[in-house]
Motif scaffolding. Structure first.
Motif, PDB file in Angstrom:
ATOM      1  N   VAL A 105       0.871  -1.182   0.000  1.00  0.00           N
ATOM      2  CA  VAL A 105       0.000   0.000   0.000  1.00  0.00           C
ATOM      3  C   VAL A 105       0.904   1.227   0.000  1.00  0.00           C
ATOM      4  O   VAL A 105       1.361   1.677   1.061  1.00  0.00           O
ATOM      5  CB  VAL A 105      -0.949  -0.005   1.212  1.00  0.00           C
ATOM      6  N   ARG A 106       1.164   1.768  -1.172  1.00  0.00           N
ATOM      7  CA  ARG A 106       2.171   2.815  -1.314  1.00  0.00           C
ATOM      8  C   ARG A 106       1.816   4.073  -0.527  1.00  0.00           C
ATOM      9  O   ARG A 106       2.688   4.687   0.094  1.00  0.00           O
ATOM     10  CB  ARG A 106       2.355   3.162  -2.793  1.00  0.00           C
ATOM     11  N   TRP A 107       0.568   4.492  -0.561  1.00  0.00           N
ATOM     12  CA  TRP A 107       0.214   5.739   0.121  1.00  0.00           C
ATOM     13  C   TRP A 107       0.369   5.610   1.627  1.00  0.00           C
ATOM     14  O   TRP A 107       0.749   6.559   2.310  1.00  0.00           O
ATOM     15  CB  TRP A 107      -1.220   6.156  -0.227  1.00  0.00           C
ATOM     16  N   LEU A 108       0.099   4.395   2.154  1.00  0.00           N
ATOM     17  CA  LEU A 108       0.279   4.175   3.585  1.00  0.00           C
ATOM     18  C   LEU A 108       1.762   4.186   3.946  1.00  0.00           C
ATOM     19  O   LEU A 108       2.151   4.715   5.000  1.00  0.00           O
ATOM     20  CB  LEU A 108      -0.374   2.850   3.988  1.00  0.00           C
ATOM     21  N   SER A 109       2.585   3.624   3.086  1.00  0.00           N
ATOM     22  CA  SER A 109       4.033   3.654   3.303  1.00  0.00           C
ATOM     23  C   SER A 109       4.556   5.087   3.278  1.00  0.00           C
ATOM     24  O   SER A 109       5.359   5.483   4.122  1.00  0.00           O
ATOM     25  CB  SER A 109       4.726   2.816   2.228  1.00  0.00           C
ATOM     26  N   TRP A 110       4.098   5.865   2.289  1.00  0.00           N
ATOM     27  CA  TRP A 110       4.518   7.266   2.193  1.00  0.00           C
ATOM     28  C   TRP A 110       4.110   8.039   3.434  1.00  0.00           C
ATOM     29  O   TRP A 110       4.823   8.943   3.884  1.00  0.00           O
ATOM     30  CB  TRP A 110       3.889   7.877   0.942  1.00  0.00           C
ATOM     31  N   LEU A 111       2.969   7.676   4.028  1.00  0.00           N
ATOM     32  CA  LEU A 111       2.449   8.392   5.190  1.00  0.00           C
ATOM     33  C   LEU A 111       3.215   8.051   6.470  1.00  0.00           C
ATOM     34  O   LEU A 111       3.463   8.920   7.306  1.00  0.00           O
ATOM     35  CB  LEU A 111       0.965   8.056   5.372  1.00  0.00           C
ATOM     36  N   LEU A 112       3.604   6.793   6.632  1.00  0.00           N
ATOM     37  CA  LEU A 112       4.157   6.335   7.910  1.00  0.00           C
ATOM     38  C   LEU A 112       5.672   6.210   7.934  1.00  0.00           C
ATOM     39  O   LEU A 112       6.261   6.141   9.010  1.00  0.00           O
ATOM     40  CB  LEU A 112       3.547   4.970   8.276  1.00  0.00           C
TER      41      LEU A 112
END
Length: 278
Positions: A105-112
């Motif tokens: 989940v790229r957006w979750l990785s970018w967020l965390l």
């Protein structure tokens, strides 16, 4: 695949032996001989020592044999090994599962990821007093501090491994209409396994260091606590015994993980060696 990998590995060993000019049994013998020579040198140098903090190796080994017959010593060994094994296993499971989630989940990785790297930058030993202050001096505190300190290398290596999966293989998985579960466990996870296992090796070292530190801070159980108590009580031979046993446990844990890594990555080692020989 297993037969091919075995043949390639044996071919690699044979070529390596021809290049080095030394048979494998001689290399293994030298690896075993070096620690024995170091112990012999220690025995000779420390023989007749009158320094309180540097007792003869013979006295240390005699005390070690004495402690082997005491249930308290085995209780401390069991506590340390048990905490290390449980915490390391938890760190690996949490790190791999969370890494798979963040890696896919790229957006979750970018967020965390900024938060993850912030906490990873904190020295692991510095977390121990925080957990002691918040939770207390229980075994749960030691397990929690070891697990949280050791989870970051596995987590980050898993995320990097998933991100580094060959896009062509991802495309092939989509062409064959593989489900998410199959794409993860048949494509992404095998290709990311070399990085994941490298992260586990770093995690094991971190877990071992924090295990000793957590036992030395307010604990009465474990080899770390026994070693610190012996030093504070001027039981210097007991202190040296604790240090040596901790070294043996650390070496054994690292050797077992290295053996496990070689078993799991036989296909990867064979492919890399084949590429070098082309």
């Amino acid at each position: 695949m297993s037969v091919t990998s075995t043949v390639l590995i044996r071919t690699r060993e044979a070529r390596r032996q021809r290049r080095s000019g030394l048979p494998r049994w001689l290399l293994i013998g030298a690896e075993i001989l070096v620690p024995i020579l170091l112990l012999a040198l220690w025995w000779i140098v420390s023989a007749g020592s009158t320094n309180t903090f540097f007792p003869p190796l013979q006295a240390i080994l005699n005390q070690f044999v004495t402690l082997l017959g005491t249930p308290a010593f085995w209780g401390d060994v069991g506590s340390s090994v048990g905490n290390l094994a449980l915490s390391f296993a938890l760190a690996c499971v949490i790190g791999v599962l969370l890494g798979l989630l963040l890696g896919t989940v790229r957006w979750l990785s970018w967020l965390l990821e900024p938060t993850i790297h912030f906490f990873r930058a904190i020295p692991p030993v510095a977390l121990v007093p925080i957990f002691v202050a918040l939770i207390g001096f229980g075994n749960e505190t030691r397990i929690l501090s070891i697990t949280l300190s050791a989870v970051f290398p596995v987590l980050i290596s898993t995320i990097d491994g998933i991100h580094a999966v060959d896009p062509d293989r991802r495309a092939v998985g989509k062409i064959y209409r593989l489900g998410w579960w199959d794409r993860i466990f048949s494509v992404a996870l095998p290709e990311a396994s070399p990085r994941i296992l490298s992260g586990m090796q770093v995690s094991l070292i971190t877990a071992f260091v924090v295990m000793v530190a957590s036992e030395m801070l307010g604990s009465s159980e474990g080899l770390g606590a026994r070693t610190l108590l012996a030093q504070q009580s001027f039981m210097i031979t007991d202190m040296w015994v604790g240090i040596l046993v901790l070294g043996v446990i650390g070496y054994a844990a690292t050797a077992l993980l290295s053996l496990f890594r070689r078993r799991v990555l036989r296909w990867y080692i064979a492919i890399r060696q084949q590429e070098k020989n082309l």
